[in-house]
Design a protein around this motif. Structure first.
Motif, short mmCIF file in Angstrom:
data_model
loop_
_atom_site.label_atom_id
_atom_site.label_comp_id
_atom_site.label_asym_id
_atom_site.label_seq_id
_atom_site.Cartn_x
_atom_site.Cartn_y
_atom_site.Cartn_z
N VAL A 64 61.29 -15.29 -21.07
CA VAL A 64 59.94 -14.77 -20.79
C VAL A 64 58.94 -15.90 -21.08
N PRO A 65 58.01 -16.19 -20.17
CA PRO A 65 57.06 -17.29 -20.42
C PRO A 65 56.29 -17.07 -21.73
N ALA A 66 56.08 -18.15 -22.46
CA ALA A 66 55.48 -18.01 -23.79
C ALA A 66 54.12 -17.29 -23.78
N PRO A 67 53.21 -17.56 -22.81
CA PRO A 67 51.95 -16.81 -22.83
C PRO A 67 52.16 -15.30 -22.64
N ARG A 68 53.18 -14.93 -21.91
CA ARG A 68 53.51 -13.49 -21.76
C ARG A 68 54.05 -12.95 -23.09
N ARG A 69 54.84 -13.73 -23.78
CA ARG A 69 55.29 -13.32 -25.11
C ARG A 69 54.08 -13.16 -26.04
N GLY A 70 53.11 -14.04 -25.86
CA GLY A 70 51.89 -13.93 -26.65
C GLY A 70 51.15 -12.63 -26.40
N GLU A 71 51.28 -12.10 -25.18
CA GLU A 71 50.62 -10.83 -24.85
C GLU A 71 51.15 -9.70 -25.74
N VAL A 88 48.76 -15.83 -30.77
CA VAL A 88 48.42 -15.64 -29.35
C VAL A 88 47.92 -16.97 -28.77
N GLY A 89 47.03 -17.63 -29.50
CA GLY A 89 46.54 -18.95 -29.04
C GLY A 89 47.69 -19.94 -28.93
N LEU A 90 48.55 -19.89 -29.94
CA LEU A 90 49.69 -20.80 -29.99
C LEU A 90 50.61 -20.63 -28.79
N SER A 91 50.68 -19.42 -28.26
CA SER A 91 51.62 -19.16 -27.17
C SER A 91 51.30 -19.99 -25.93
N ARG A 92 50.10 -20.58 -25.89
CA ARG A 92 49.75 -21.49 -24.78
C ARG A 92 49.71 -22.94 -25.26
N GLN A 93 50.20 -23.18 -26.47
CA GLN A 93 50.08 -24.54 -27.03
C GLN A 93 51.37 -25.02 -27.68
N LEU A 94 52.51 -24.60 -27.15
CA LEU A 94 53.79 -25.05 -27.73
C LEU A 94 54.11 -26.42 -27.13
N TYR A 95 53.28 -27.39 -27.51
CA TYR A 95 53.31 -28.69 -26.84
C TYR A 95 54.44 -29.59 -27.30
N GLY A 96 54.98 -30.37 -26.35
CA GLY A 96 55.83 -31.50 -26.70
C GLY A 96 55.14 -32.78 -26.30
N LEU A 97 55.65 -33.90 -26.77
CA LEU A 97 55.04 -35.20 -26.48
C LEU A 97 55.63 -35.81 -25.22
N THR A 98 54.84 -36.67 -24.56
CA THR A 98 55.40 -37.60 -23.59
C THR A 98 55.40 -38.95 -24.28
N ILE A 99 56.54 -39.63 -24.26
CA ILE A 99 56.73 -40.80 -25.12
C ILE A 99 56.98 -42.04 -24.26
N ALA A 100 56.37 -43.16 -24.62
CA ALA A 100 56.56 -44.40 -23.86
C ALA A 100 58.04 -44.81 -23.91
N THR A 101 58.58 -45.18 -22.75
CA THR A 101 59.98 -45.63 -22.74
C THR A 101 60.05 -47.12 -22.44
N GLU A 102 61.10 -47.77 -22.97
CA GLU A 102 61.24 -49.22 -22.76
C GLU A 102 61.88 -49.52 -21.41
N ARG A 103 62.39 -48.51 -20.72
CA ARG A 103 63.08 -48.75 -19.45
C ARG A 103 62.14 -48.49 -18.27
N PRO A 104 62.07 -49.47 -17.31
CA PRO A 104 61.19 -49.25 -16.16
C PRO A 104 61.65 -48.06 -15.32
N GLY A 105 60.70 -47.37 -14.71
CA GLY A 105 61.04 -46.27 -13.83
C GLY A 105 61.62 -45.08 -14.58
N HIS A 106 61.30 -44.96 -15.81
CA HIS A 106 61.80 -43.84 -16.61
C HIS A 106 60.63 -43.09 -17.25
N ARG A 107 60.89 -41.86 -17.56
CA ARG A 107 59.90 -41.09 -18.34
C ARG A 107 60.66 -40.37 -19.45
N MET A 108 60.05 -40.34 -20.64
CA MET A 108 60.69 -39.66 -21.77
C MET A 108 59.72 -38.61 -22.30
N MET A 109 60.28 -37.47 -22.61
CA MET A 109 59.42 -36.39 -23.12
C MET A 109 60.24 -35.52 -24.06
#
Ligand code: NAD
Length: 505
Positions: A68-75, A121-142
């Motif tokens: 269930v999407p977190a904001p809906r769980r927050g409801e 309830v506020g938190l249910s829209r803020q369960l954030y993770g980071l996007t992190i710089a990667t040392e490899r070109p053409g890559h994304r880390m999160m």
């Protein structure tokens, strides 16, 4: 004056909350009110098989709820907060009946539940993770945060519902079902809260069955949670003795644990302190809830230059504080939970006297007859920090000691097992900042010019050393209820390896 028997008031209060449990089960578990000492209900406890079935239901609920999407769980938590507001008076009264708190403190506990629901309830829209710089070109880390699993919540008698809600509101928005093992001394409050939660579930519509369940019984039911590999996180609030059993058991199966255990909280009064403010803060911190808060102030260090000003005023406040039936008298100090608490208080005072302590107050009060245990809070002037001063006695005893050197008092402050809450009373910037620095208080909560008790839900709550190291409630405490995954995505046409490693085939 109460106009009806306590058992009738209890039954009516539960009914108002929508709880339908049978309250007079022959041979069941007796629930006693510390207000009069009488039995107000006998409940059917859960069996081991019943606990196992509840765990299975929670595991099944997790499989649905995590999707269930977190904001809906927050409801759902938002609706629960609304229902708590409606049931506030009844739930507050239930806390007073079962834990003996004043109406104001009973309502305060319910308000804490409402506050954490709003937060979650506020938190249910803020369960954030980071996007992190990667040392490899053409890559994304999160990093992504996923629901963890079933959360087992073991709670203590002195806060029969708020700590459950600190856990439950966060766990529910994080995608986790909860299983609650309340104190065997306060199961009715849990049943009332569960019934109020069920009203929110009915309005929500499509929550899986068993998202929140209550297990009635003693430590063996707690053990069912600690021992089950299906319970991903055990959040246990109670004595350090209990934590010493629960912590290793959960660790042995590589489960997660939040331990919220006993404290031995102290205040330091410095020469520059606002004495009137300190007096009021110490009085609430040490005598409020009859000394039965994990954050109750139990030790006080007073600078020798102000000792003769502050301590006699405190002794006067101790002598005049009102002690009485919380439901009918408007008294500031209610009962001890039971006879064992009274006996423990007497033993600690005897030990203190044997070490040269001067005891002010502490006598049993003739309130509500022989089965109830009301005492005048005790202030004990101690020559040094020794014996009972070094341990938590869960009763209204404040040990007061004189100090002369600021560095030495910081060492004395930290020289106990508990590491929950602390406070300093000063208007000297250097003392204040030193107390809050790495050299200062070693507690999870360090306050300036307020007492040790009465935390708000916005901050992370918990303590170090024998307090167990757990954190609940606000700030980023939610992370304990989720699992973190680190994801690396290659959107290039190459396959560069980290650290420049080559592996050409
Ligand atoms: P307690 O340790 O006797 O019981 C607490 C809970 O643990 C109860 O539900 C009990 O049934 C359960 N339990 C006991 N033994 C168990 C075991 N072996 N396995 C699993 N569960 C077990 O504590 P109490 O007398 O109800 O509460 C008072 C204590 O709790 C004090 O020490 C107080 O400082 C502490 N407390 C701490 C916090 C905090 O947040 N740090 C909050 C409230 C109370």
């Amino acid at each position: 004056m109460l106009t009806e028997p306590l058992s009738a008031l209890t039954a009516r209060t539960l009914q108002n909350c929508g709880a339908s449990a049978a309250l007079d089960v022959a041979g069941g578990m007796a629930v006693r009110s510390p207000v009069t000492g009488e039995t107000v209900a006998t409940l059917a406890p859960h069996t081991a098989a019943g606990a196992g079935a509840a765990i299975d239901t929670a595991v099944a609920a997790f499989k649905t709820w995590r999707l269930v999407p977190a904001p809906r769980r927050g409801e759902l938590v938002r609706l629960f907060g609304e229902e708590l507001r409606r049931a506030r008076q009844d739930l507050g009264r239930m806390v007073s009946i079962e834990a003996g708190k004043s109406p104001s403190e009973g309502l305060g506990e319910v308000q804490e539940m409402i506050d954490i629901c709003d937060f979650a309830v506020g938190l249910s829209r803020q369960l954030y993770g980071l996007t992190i710089a990667t040392e490899r070109p053409g890559h994304r880390m999160m990093e992504t945060w996923h629901p963890l699993g079933v959360v087992g919540i073991i709670s203590a008698f002195n806060f029969p519902c708020a700590p459950w809600c600190w856990n439950a509101a966060l766990a529910l928005v994080c995608g986790d079902p909860v299983l609650w093992k309340p104190s065997e001394k306060t199961p009715l409050t849990a049943l009332a809260v569960q019934a109020v939660f069920d009203r929110a579930v009915a309005r929500f519509g499509d929550a899986p069955e068993g998202l929140s369940q209550v297990l009635i019984g003693g430590p063996d039911l707690g053990e069912a949670l600690t021992d089950s590999t299906s319970v991903a996180l055990v959040s246990a609030t109670g004595s350090t003795r209990m934590g010493r059993i629960v912590g290793p058991k959960v660790a042995a199966r590589f489960g997660r644990c939040i331990l919220e255990l006993g404290g031995n909280n102290a205040g330091i009064v410095c020469p520059s302190a606002d004495m009137d403010m300190a007096l009021r803060a110490i009085a609430f911190g040490a005598m409020g809830t009859a000394g039965q808060r994990c954050t109750t102030m139990r030790r006080l260090f007073v600078h020798e230059s102000v000792y003769d000003r502050l301590v006699p005023a405190l002794v006067t406040a101790y002598g005049s504080v009102s002690v009485g039936n919380p439901l009918s008298s408007g008294a500031l100090v209610g009962p001890l939970i039971d006879k064992a608490a009274f006996v423990g208080m007497g033993a600690a005072l005897d030990d203190a006297k044997a070490l040269g302590g001067t005891v002010h107050g502490g006598a049993r009060q003739p309130v509500e007859g022989d089965a109830a245990y009301y005492v005048k809070p005790a202030l004990v002037e101690m020559p040094e920090q020794a014996g009972p001063v070094l341990r938590e006695t869960f009763a209204p005893i404040l040990y007061v000691m004189k100090y002369s050197d600021f560095d030495a008092v910081l060492d004395a402050h930290n020289a106990v097992g508990g590491g929950l809450s602390s406070s300093i009373f000063t208007t000297d910037l250097r003392e204040m900042e030193t107390f809050l620095s790495a050299r200062g208080s070693d507690c999870g909560i360090a306050n300036v010019n307020i007492g040790t008790s009465g935390a708000e839900i916005g901050g992370a709550f918990g303590g170090e050393k024998e307090t167990g190291g757990g954190r609940e409630s606000g700030s980023d405490a939610w992370r304990a209820y989720m699992r973190r995954a680190t994801n690396t995505i290659n959107y290039s046409r190459e396959l560069p390896l980290a650290q420049g490693v080559s592996f050409d085939i």
